[in-house]
Design an enzyme around this catalytic site. Structure first.
Site, PDB file in Angstrom:
ATOM      1  N   PHE A 284      12.247   2.545   1.928  1.00  0.00           N
ATOM      2  CA  PHE A 284      12.514   1.520   0.923  1.00  0.00           C
ATOM      3  C   PHE A 284      13.638   1.923  -0.021  1.00  0.00           C
ATOM      4  O   PHE A 284      13.740   3.083  -0.437  1.00  0.00           O
ATOM      5  CB  PHE A 284      11.266   1.260   0.070  1.00  0.00           C
ATOM      6  CG  PHE A 284      10.156   0.531   0.768  1.00  0.00           C
ATOM      7  CD1 PHE A 284      10.186  -0.847   0.912  1.00  0.00           C
ATOM      8  CD2 PHE A 284       9.079   1.243   1.285  1.00  0.00           C
ATOM      9  CE1 PHE A 284       9.156  -1.507   1.547  1.00  0.00           C
ATOM     10  CE2 PHE A 284       8.040   0.582   1.917  1.00  0.00           C
ATOM     11  CZ  PHE A 284       8.073  -0.802   2.048  1.00  0.00           C
ATOM     12  N   ASP A 285      14.448   0.946  -0.388  1.00  0.00           N
ATOM     13  CA  ASP A 285      15.354   1.072  -1.522  1.00  0.00           C
ATOM     14  C   ASP A 285      14.510   0.892  -2.791  1.00  0.00           C
ATOM     15  O   ASP A 285      13.358   0.441  -2.716  1.00  0.00           O
ATOM     16  CB  ASP A 285      16.425  -0.014  -1.417  1.00  0.00           C
ATOM     17  CG  ASP A 285      17.365  -0.031  -2.601  1.00  0.00           C
ATOM     18  OD1 ASP A 285      17.849   1.041  -2.995  1.00  0.00           O
ATOM     19  OD2 ASP A 285      17.616  -1.118  -3.142  1.00  0.00           O
ATOM     20  N   LEU A 286      15.078   1.230  -3.948  1.00  0.00           N
ATOM     21  CA  LEU A 286      14.322   1.107  -5.198  1.00  0.00           C
ATOM     22  C   LEU A 286      14.721  -0.144  -5.982  1.00  0.00           C
ATOM     23  O   LEU A 286      14.007  -1.147  -5.963  1.00  0.00           O
ATOM     24  CB  LEU A 286      14.506   2.358  -6.054  1.00  0.00           C
ATOM     25  CG  LEU A 286      13.686   2.426  -7.361  1.00  0.00           C
ATOM     26  CD1 LEU A 286      12.198   2.262  -7.098  1.00  0.00           C
ATOM     27  CD2 LEU A 286      13.965   3.733  -8.089  1.00  0.00           C
ATOM     28  N   ASP A 287      15.873  -0.113  -6.648  1.00  0.00           N
ATOM     29  CA  ASP A 287      16.293  -1.242  -7.481  1.00  0.00           C
ATOM     30  C   ASP A 287      16.499  -2.500  -6.644  1.00  0.00           C
ATOM     31  O   ASP A 287      17.254  -2.496  -5.671  1.00  0.00           O
ATOM     32  CB  ASP A 287      17.608  -0.911  -8.201  1.00  0.00           C
ATOM     33  CG  ASP A 287      17.449   0.198  -9.226  1.00  0.00           C
ATOM     34  OD1 ASP A 287      16.323   0.403  -9.704  1.00  0.00           O
ATOM     35  OD2 ASP A 287      18.455   0.856  -9.561  1.00  0.00           O
TER      36      ASP A 287
END
Length: 218
Positions: free
Chosen positions: A7-10
């Site tokens: 997963f990416d965060l922002d």
């Protein structure tokens, strides 16, 4: 079938717009620069911050590094928590973990901040690895993904079972450079229209329910 979910965060696990916008305005004001409007500021959410200052503002490397330092003056103590978890996503991560999926964070944000934000929202309980950039300097998405591979011991033969999930073209392009698929998410409208598809996302989803359905059916 996918087994590893990165997963990416922002813009993916969290809606970080409020904190990033406030810290960007703080940095521009403190530097005596014009504060861009919201349509310009939203471009900063996703890619490495230093690169964004150089690309969108025309800053030299030295000036961009100074801007990042000023940004973090506010972001580190305050801005990183002016942030909300994507509704339903912490619960989805827990369900996926129960089903045996191995999940990790692959973000260009400094790793110590990633760890604090994931712990704040409870994502750390579902993630086997939290990978980010070093404290000084910024790492490309492809480099972070490769580091995630190293920590999870993902080899060339495992790549078909790895899925990156992100909201910007940088996630898609980084995944492609590493030889894995990327699913685009459009939860908060950070990407320009068509950006994810044009970059080569295998699909684009618009809700956590659609995200879950895609993962479970692939």
């Amino acid at each position: 079938m996918y087994h590893y979910i990165l997963f990416d965060l922002d813009g993916t696990l969290t809606d970080s717009k409020e904190g990033i916008f406030k810290c960007l305005r703080y940095a521009f004001e403190k530097m005596g620069e014009r504060v861009p409007d919201d349509a310009e500021l939203i471009k900063f959410i996703g890619p490495p911050l230093q690169n964004s200052f150089m690309e969108y503002c025309g800053y030299s490397l030295e000036k961009a590094q100074r801007a990042v330092g000023i940004f973090r003056e506010r972001y580190v103590p305050i801005g990183k928590f002016e942030n909300t978890a994507t509704p339903g996503l912490p619960e989805l991560c827990r369900r996926l973990k129960e089903r045996g999926y191995v999940m990790a964070l692959s973000s260009s944000k400094p790793e110590d901040m990633c760890q604090q934000i994931c712990a704040h929202f409870g994502y750390d309980q579902s993630l086997s690895v939290i990978a980010g950039s070093p404290p000084v300097g910024e790492t490309s998405k492809a480099e972070v993904i490769r580091e995630t591979f190293r920590r999870l011991k993902i080899g060339e033969e495992d790549k078909a079972s790895v899925l990156m999930v992100g909201d910007r073209k940088f996630d898609v392009l980084g995944a492609r450079e590493c030889g894995i698929d990327c699913l685009g998410v459009e939860f908060f409208g950070y990407a320009a229209p068509g950006e994810l598809t044009e970059a080569g996302a295998v699909a684009v989803v618009h809700s956590v329910q659609e995200l879950e359905e895609f993962i479970l059916s692939h």
